[in-house]
Motif scaffolding. Structure first.
Motif, short mmCIF file in Angstrom:
data_model
loop_
_atom_site.label_atom_id
_atom_site.label_comp_id
_atom_site.label_asym_id
_atom_site.label_seq_id
_atom_site.Cartn_x
_atom_site.Cartn_y
_atom_site.Cartn_z
N THR A 1 -6.71 33.91 -79.81
CA THR A 1 -6.55 32.47 -79.60
C THR A 1 -6.12 31.80 -80.91
O THR A 1 -6.26 32.37 -81.99
N THR B 1 -8.19 26.93 -77.85
CA THR B 1 -8.60 28.10 -77.07
C THR B 1 -7.43 28.82 -76.41
O THR B 1 -7.61 29.79 -75.70
N LYS B 2 -6.22 28.33 -76.66
CA LYS B 2 -5.05 28.96 -76.04
C LYS B 2 -4.53 30.12 -76.90
O LYS B 2 -4.81 30.20 -78.09
#
Ligand code: ADP
Ligand code: MG
Length: 248
Positions: free
Chosen positions: A101, A139-140
């Motif tokens: 992430t 969080t990607k």
């Protein structure tokens, strides 16, 4: 005794570098003061990337000396790892780890290299992502971000190591035009906050407004070194005039 706070942060003297027969850095002398922003411009192949890479020893040099923060560049080991953490580098290609992430990309270095506690690294990373305007992307995976967001994540990752200087090698060259501004804005803020920066770029607006000095490089030599107002108004060499006429 010398006062280390007034010594240049980066000092290159008589630096030469060859790739085979190609003489890529020719007797380069360059000092960068603490808090100074130096923009390096010049034609493709003139040695700008090699100059940057030499400063954190991604490229060893053949002769001459490079001193960072009063210490000659270490060749290996823990001292080299520490140098690399003190000299943040941002490349044209963002070089984020694709399967981690954005937040992990920023916390990895501090946890592994600087032995920060994960909770502390996480708090700092979130603050840095906030600062570059992408806290909501934490969080990607990098691939889910736009190019401009990925480059801002790469800047946050470098800053997480608490660098004393930042090197930018054409940080906006791979970006779609509409994303160039958001990355330059982050760099402009960093410059205003006093970060020592060496920036290779074709963004002349950034050079004019954020640089203390513009260096024009051609064929491995630093041909000009002047404040931006002076350089753009009155380039002294034919090579620089020719270069500017092509890009402006
Ligand atoms: P710039 O960033 O100004 O375009 P570079 O520093 O990337 O210039 O390259 C300067 C010259 O050195 C170019 O001619 C390039 O092809 C050559 N060069 C760069 N890296 C290497 C390498 N690892 N091996 C051989 N030649 C290289
Ligand atoms: Mg280059």
């Amino acid at each position: 005794m010398t006062d280390s706070s007034t010594d240049p942060l980066i000092r290159m003297s008589g630096v030469n570098k060859h790739f085979g027969d190609l003489h890529v850095l020719r007797d380069v002398d360059l000092s960068v003061a603490r808090g100074e922003v130096v923009v390096v411009i010049g034609p493709s192949g003139s040695g700008k990337s090699t100059l940057c890479r030499a400063i954190n020893r991604l490229e060893p040099i053949d002769s001459g000396e490079i001193v960072f923060d009063g210490v000659p560049l270490p060749a290996e080991g823990r001292a080299l790892a520490r140098l690399r953490s003190e000299v943040g580098m941002v490349f044209q290609s963002f070089n984020l780890f694709p399967h981690r992430t954005v937040l992990d990309n920023v916390t990895m270095g501090p946890i592994r290299v600087r032995k920060e506690k994960p909770a502390v690294a996480r708090e700092r990373a979130l603050a840095l992502l906030e600062r570059v305007g992408i806290a909501n992307q934490a969080t990607k995976l990098p691939g889910a971000l736009s190019g401009g967001q990925q480059q801002r994540a790469a800047i946050a990752r470098a800053l997480a190591m608490r660098p004393k200087a930042m090197l930018f090698d054409e940080p906006t060259s791979a970006l779609d035009p509409e994303m160039v501004g958001e990355v330059l804005a982050v760099m402009t803020d960093l410059a205003a906050e006093g970060m020592t920066m060496v920036v290779v770029t074709h963004e002349m607006g950034f050079a004019r407004h954020a640089a203390n000095r513009v260096i024009f490089m051609a064929d491995g030599q630093l041909l000009e070194d002047a404040p931006p107002a002076e350089f753009f108004a009155n380039p002294r060499t034919e090579r620089a005039r020719d270069f500017l006429s092509k890009i402006l």
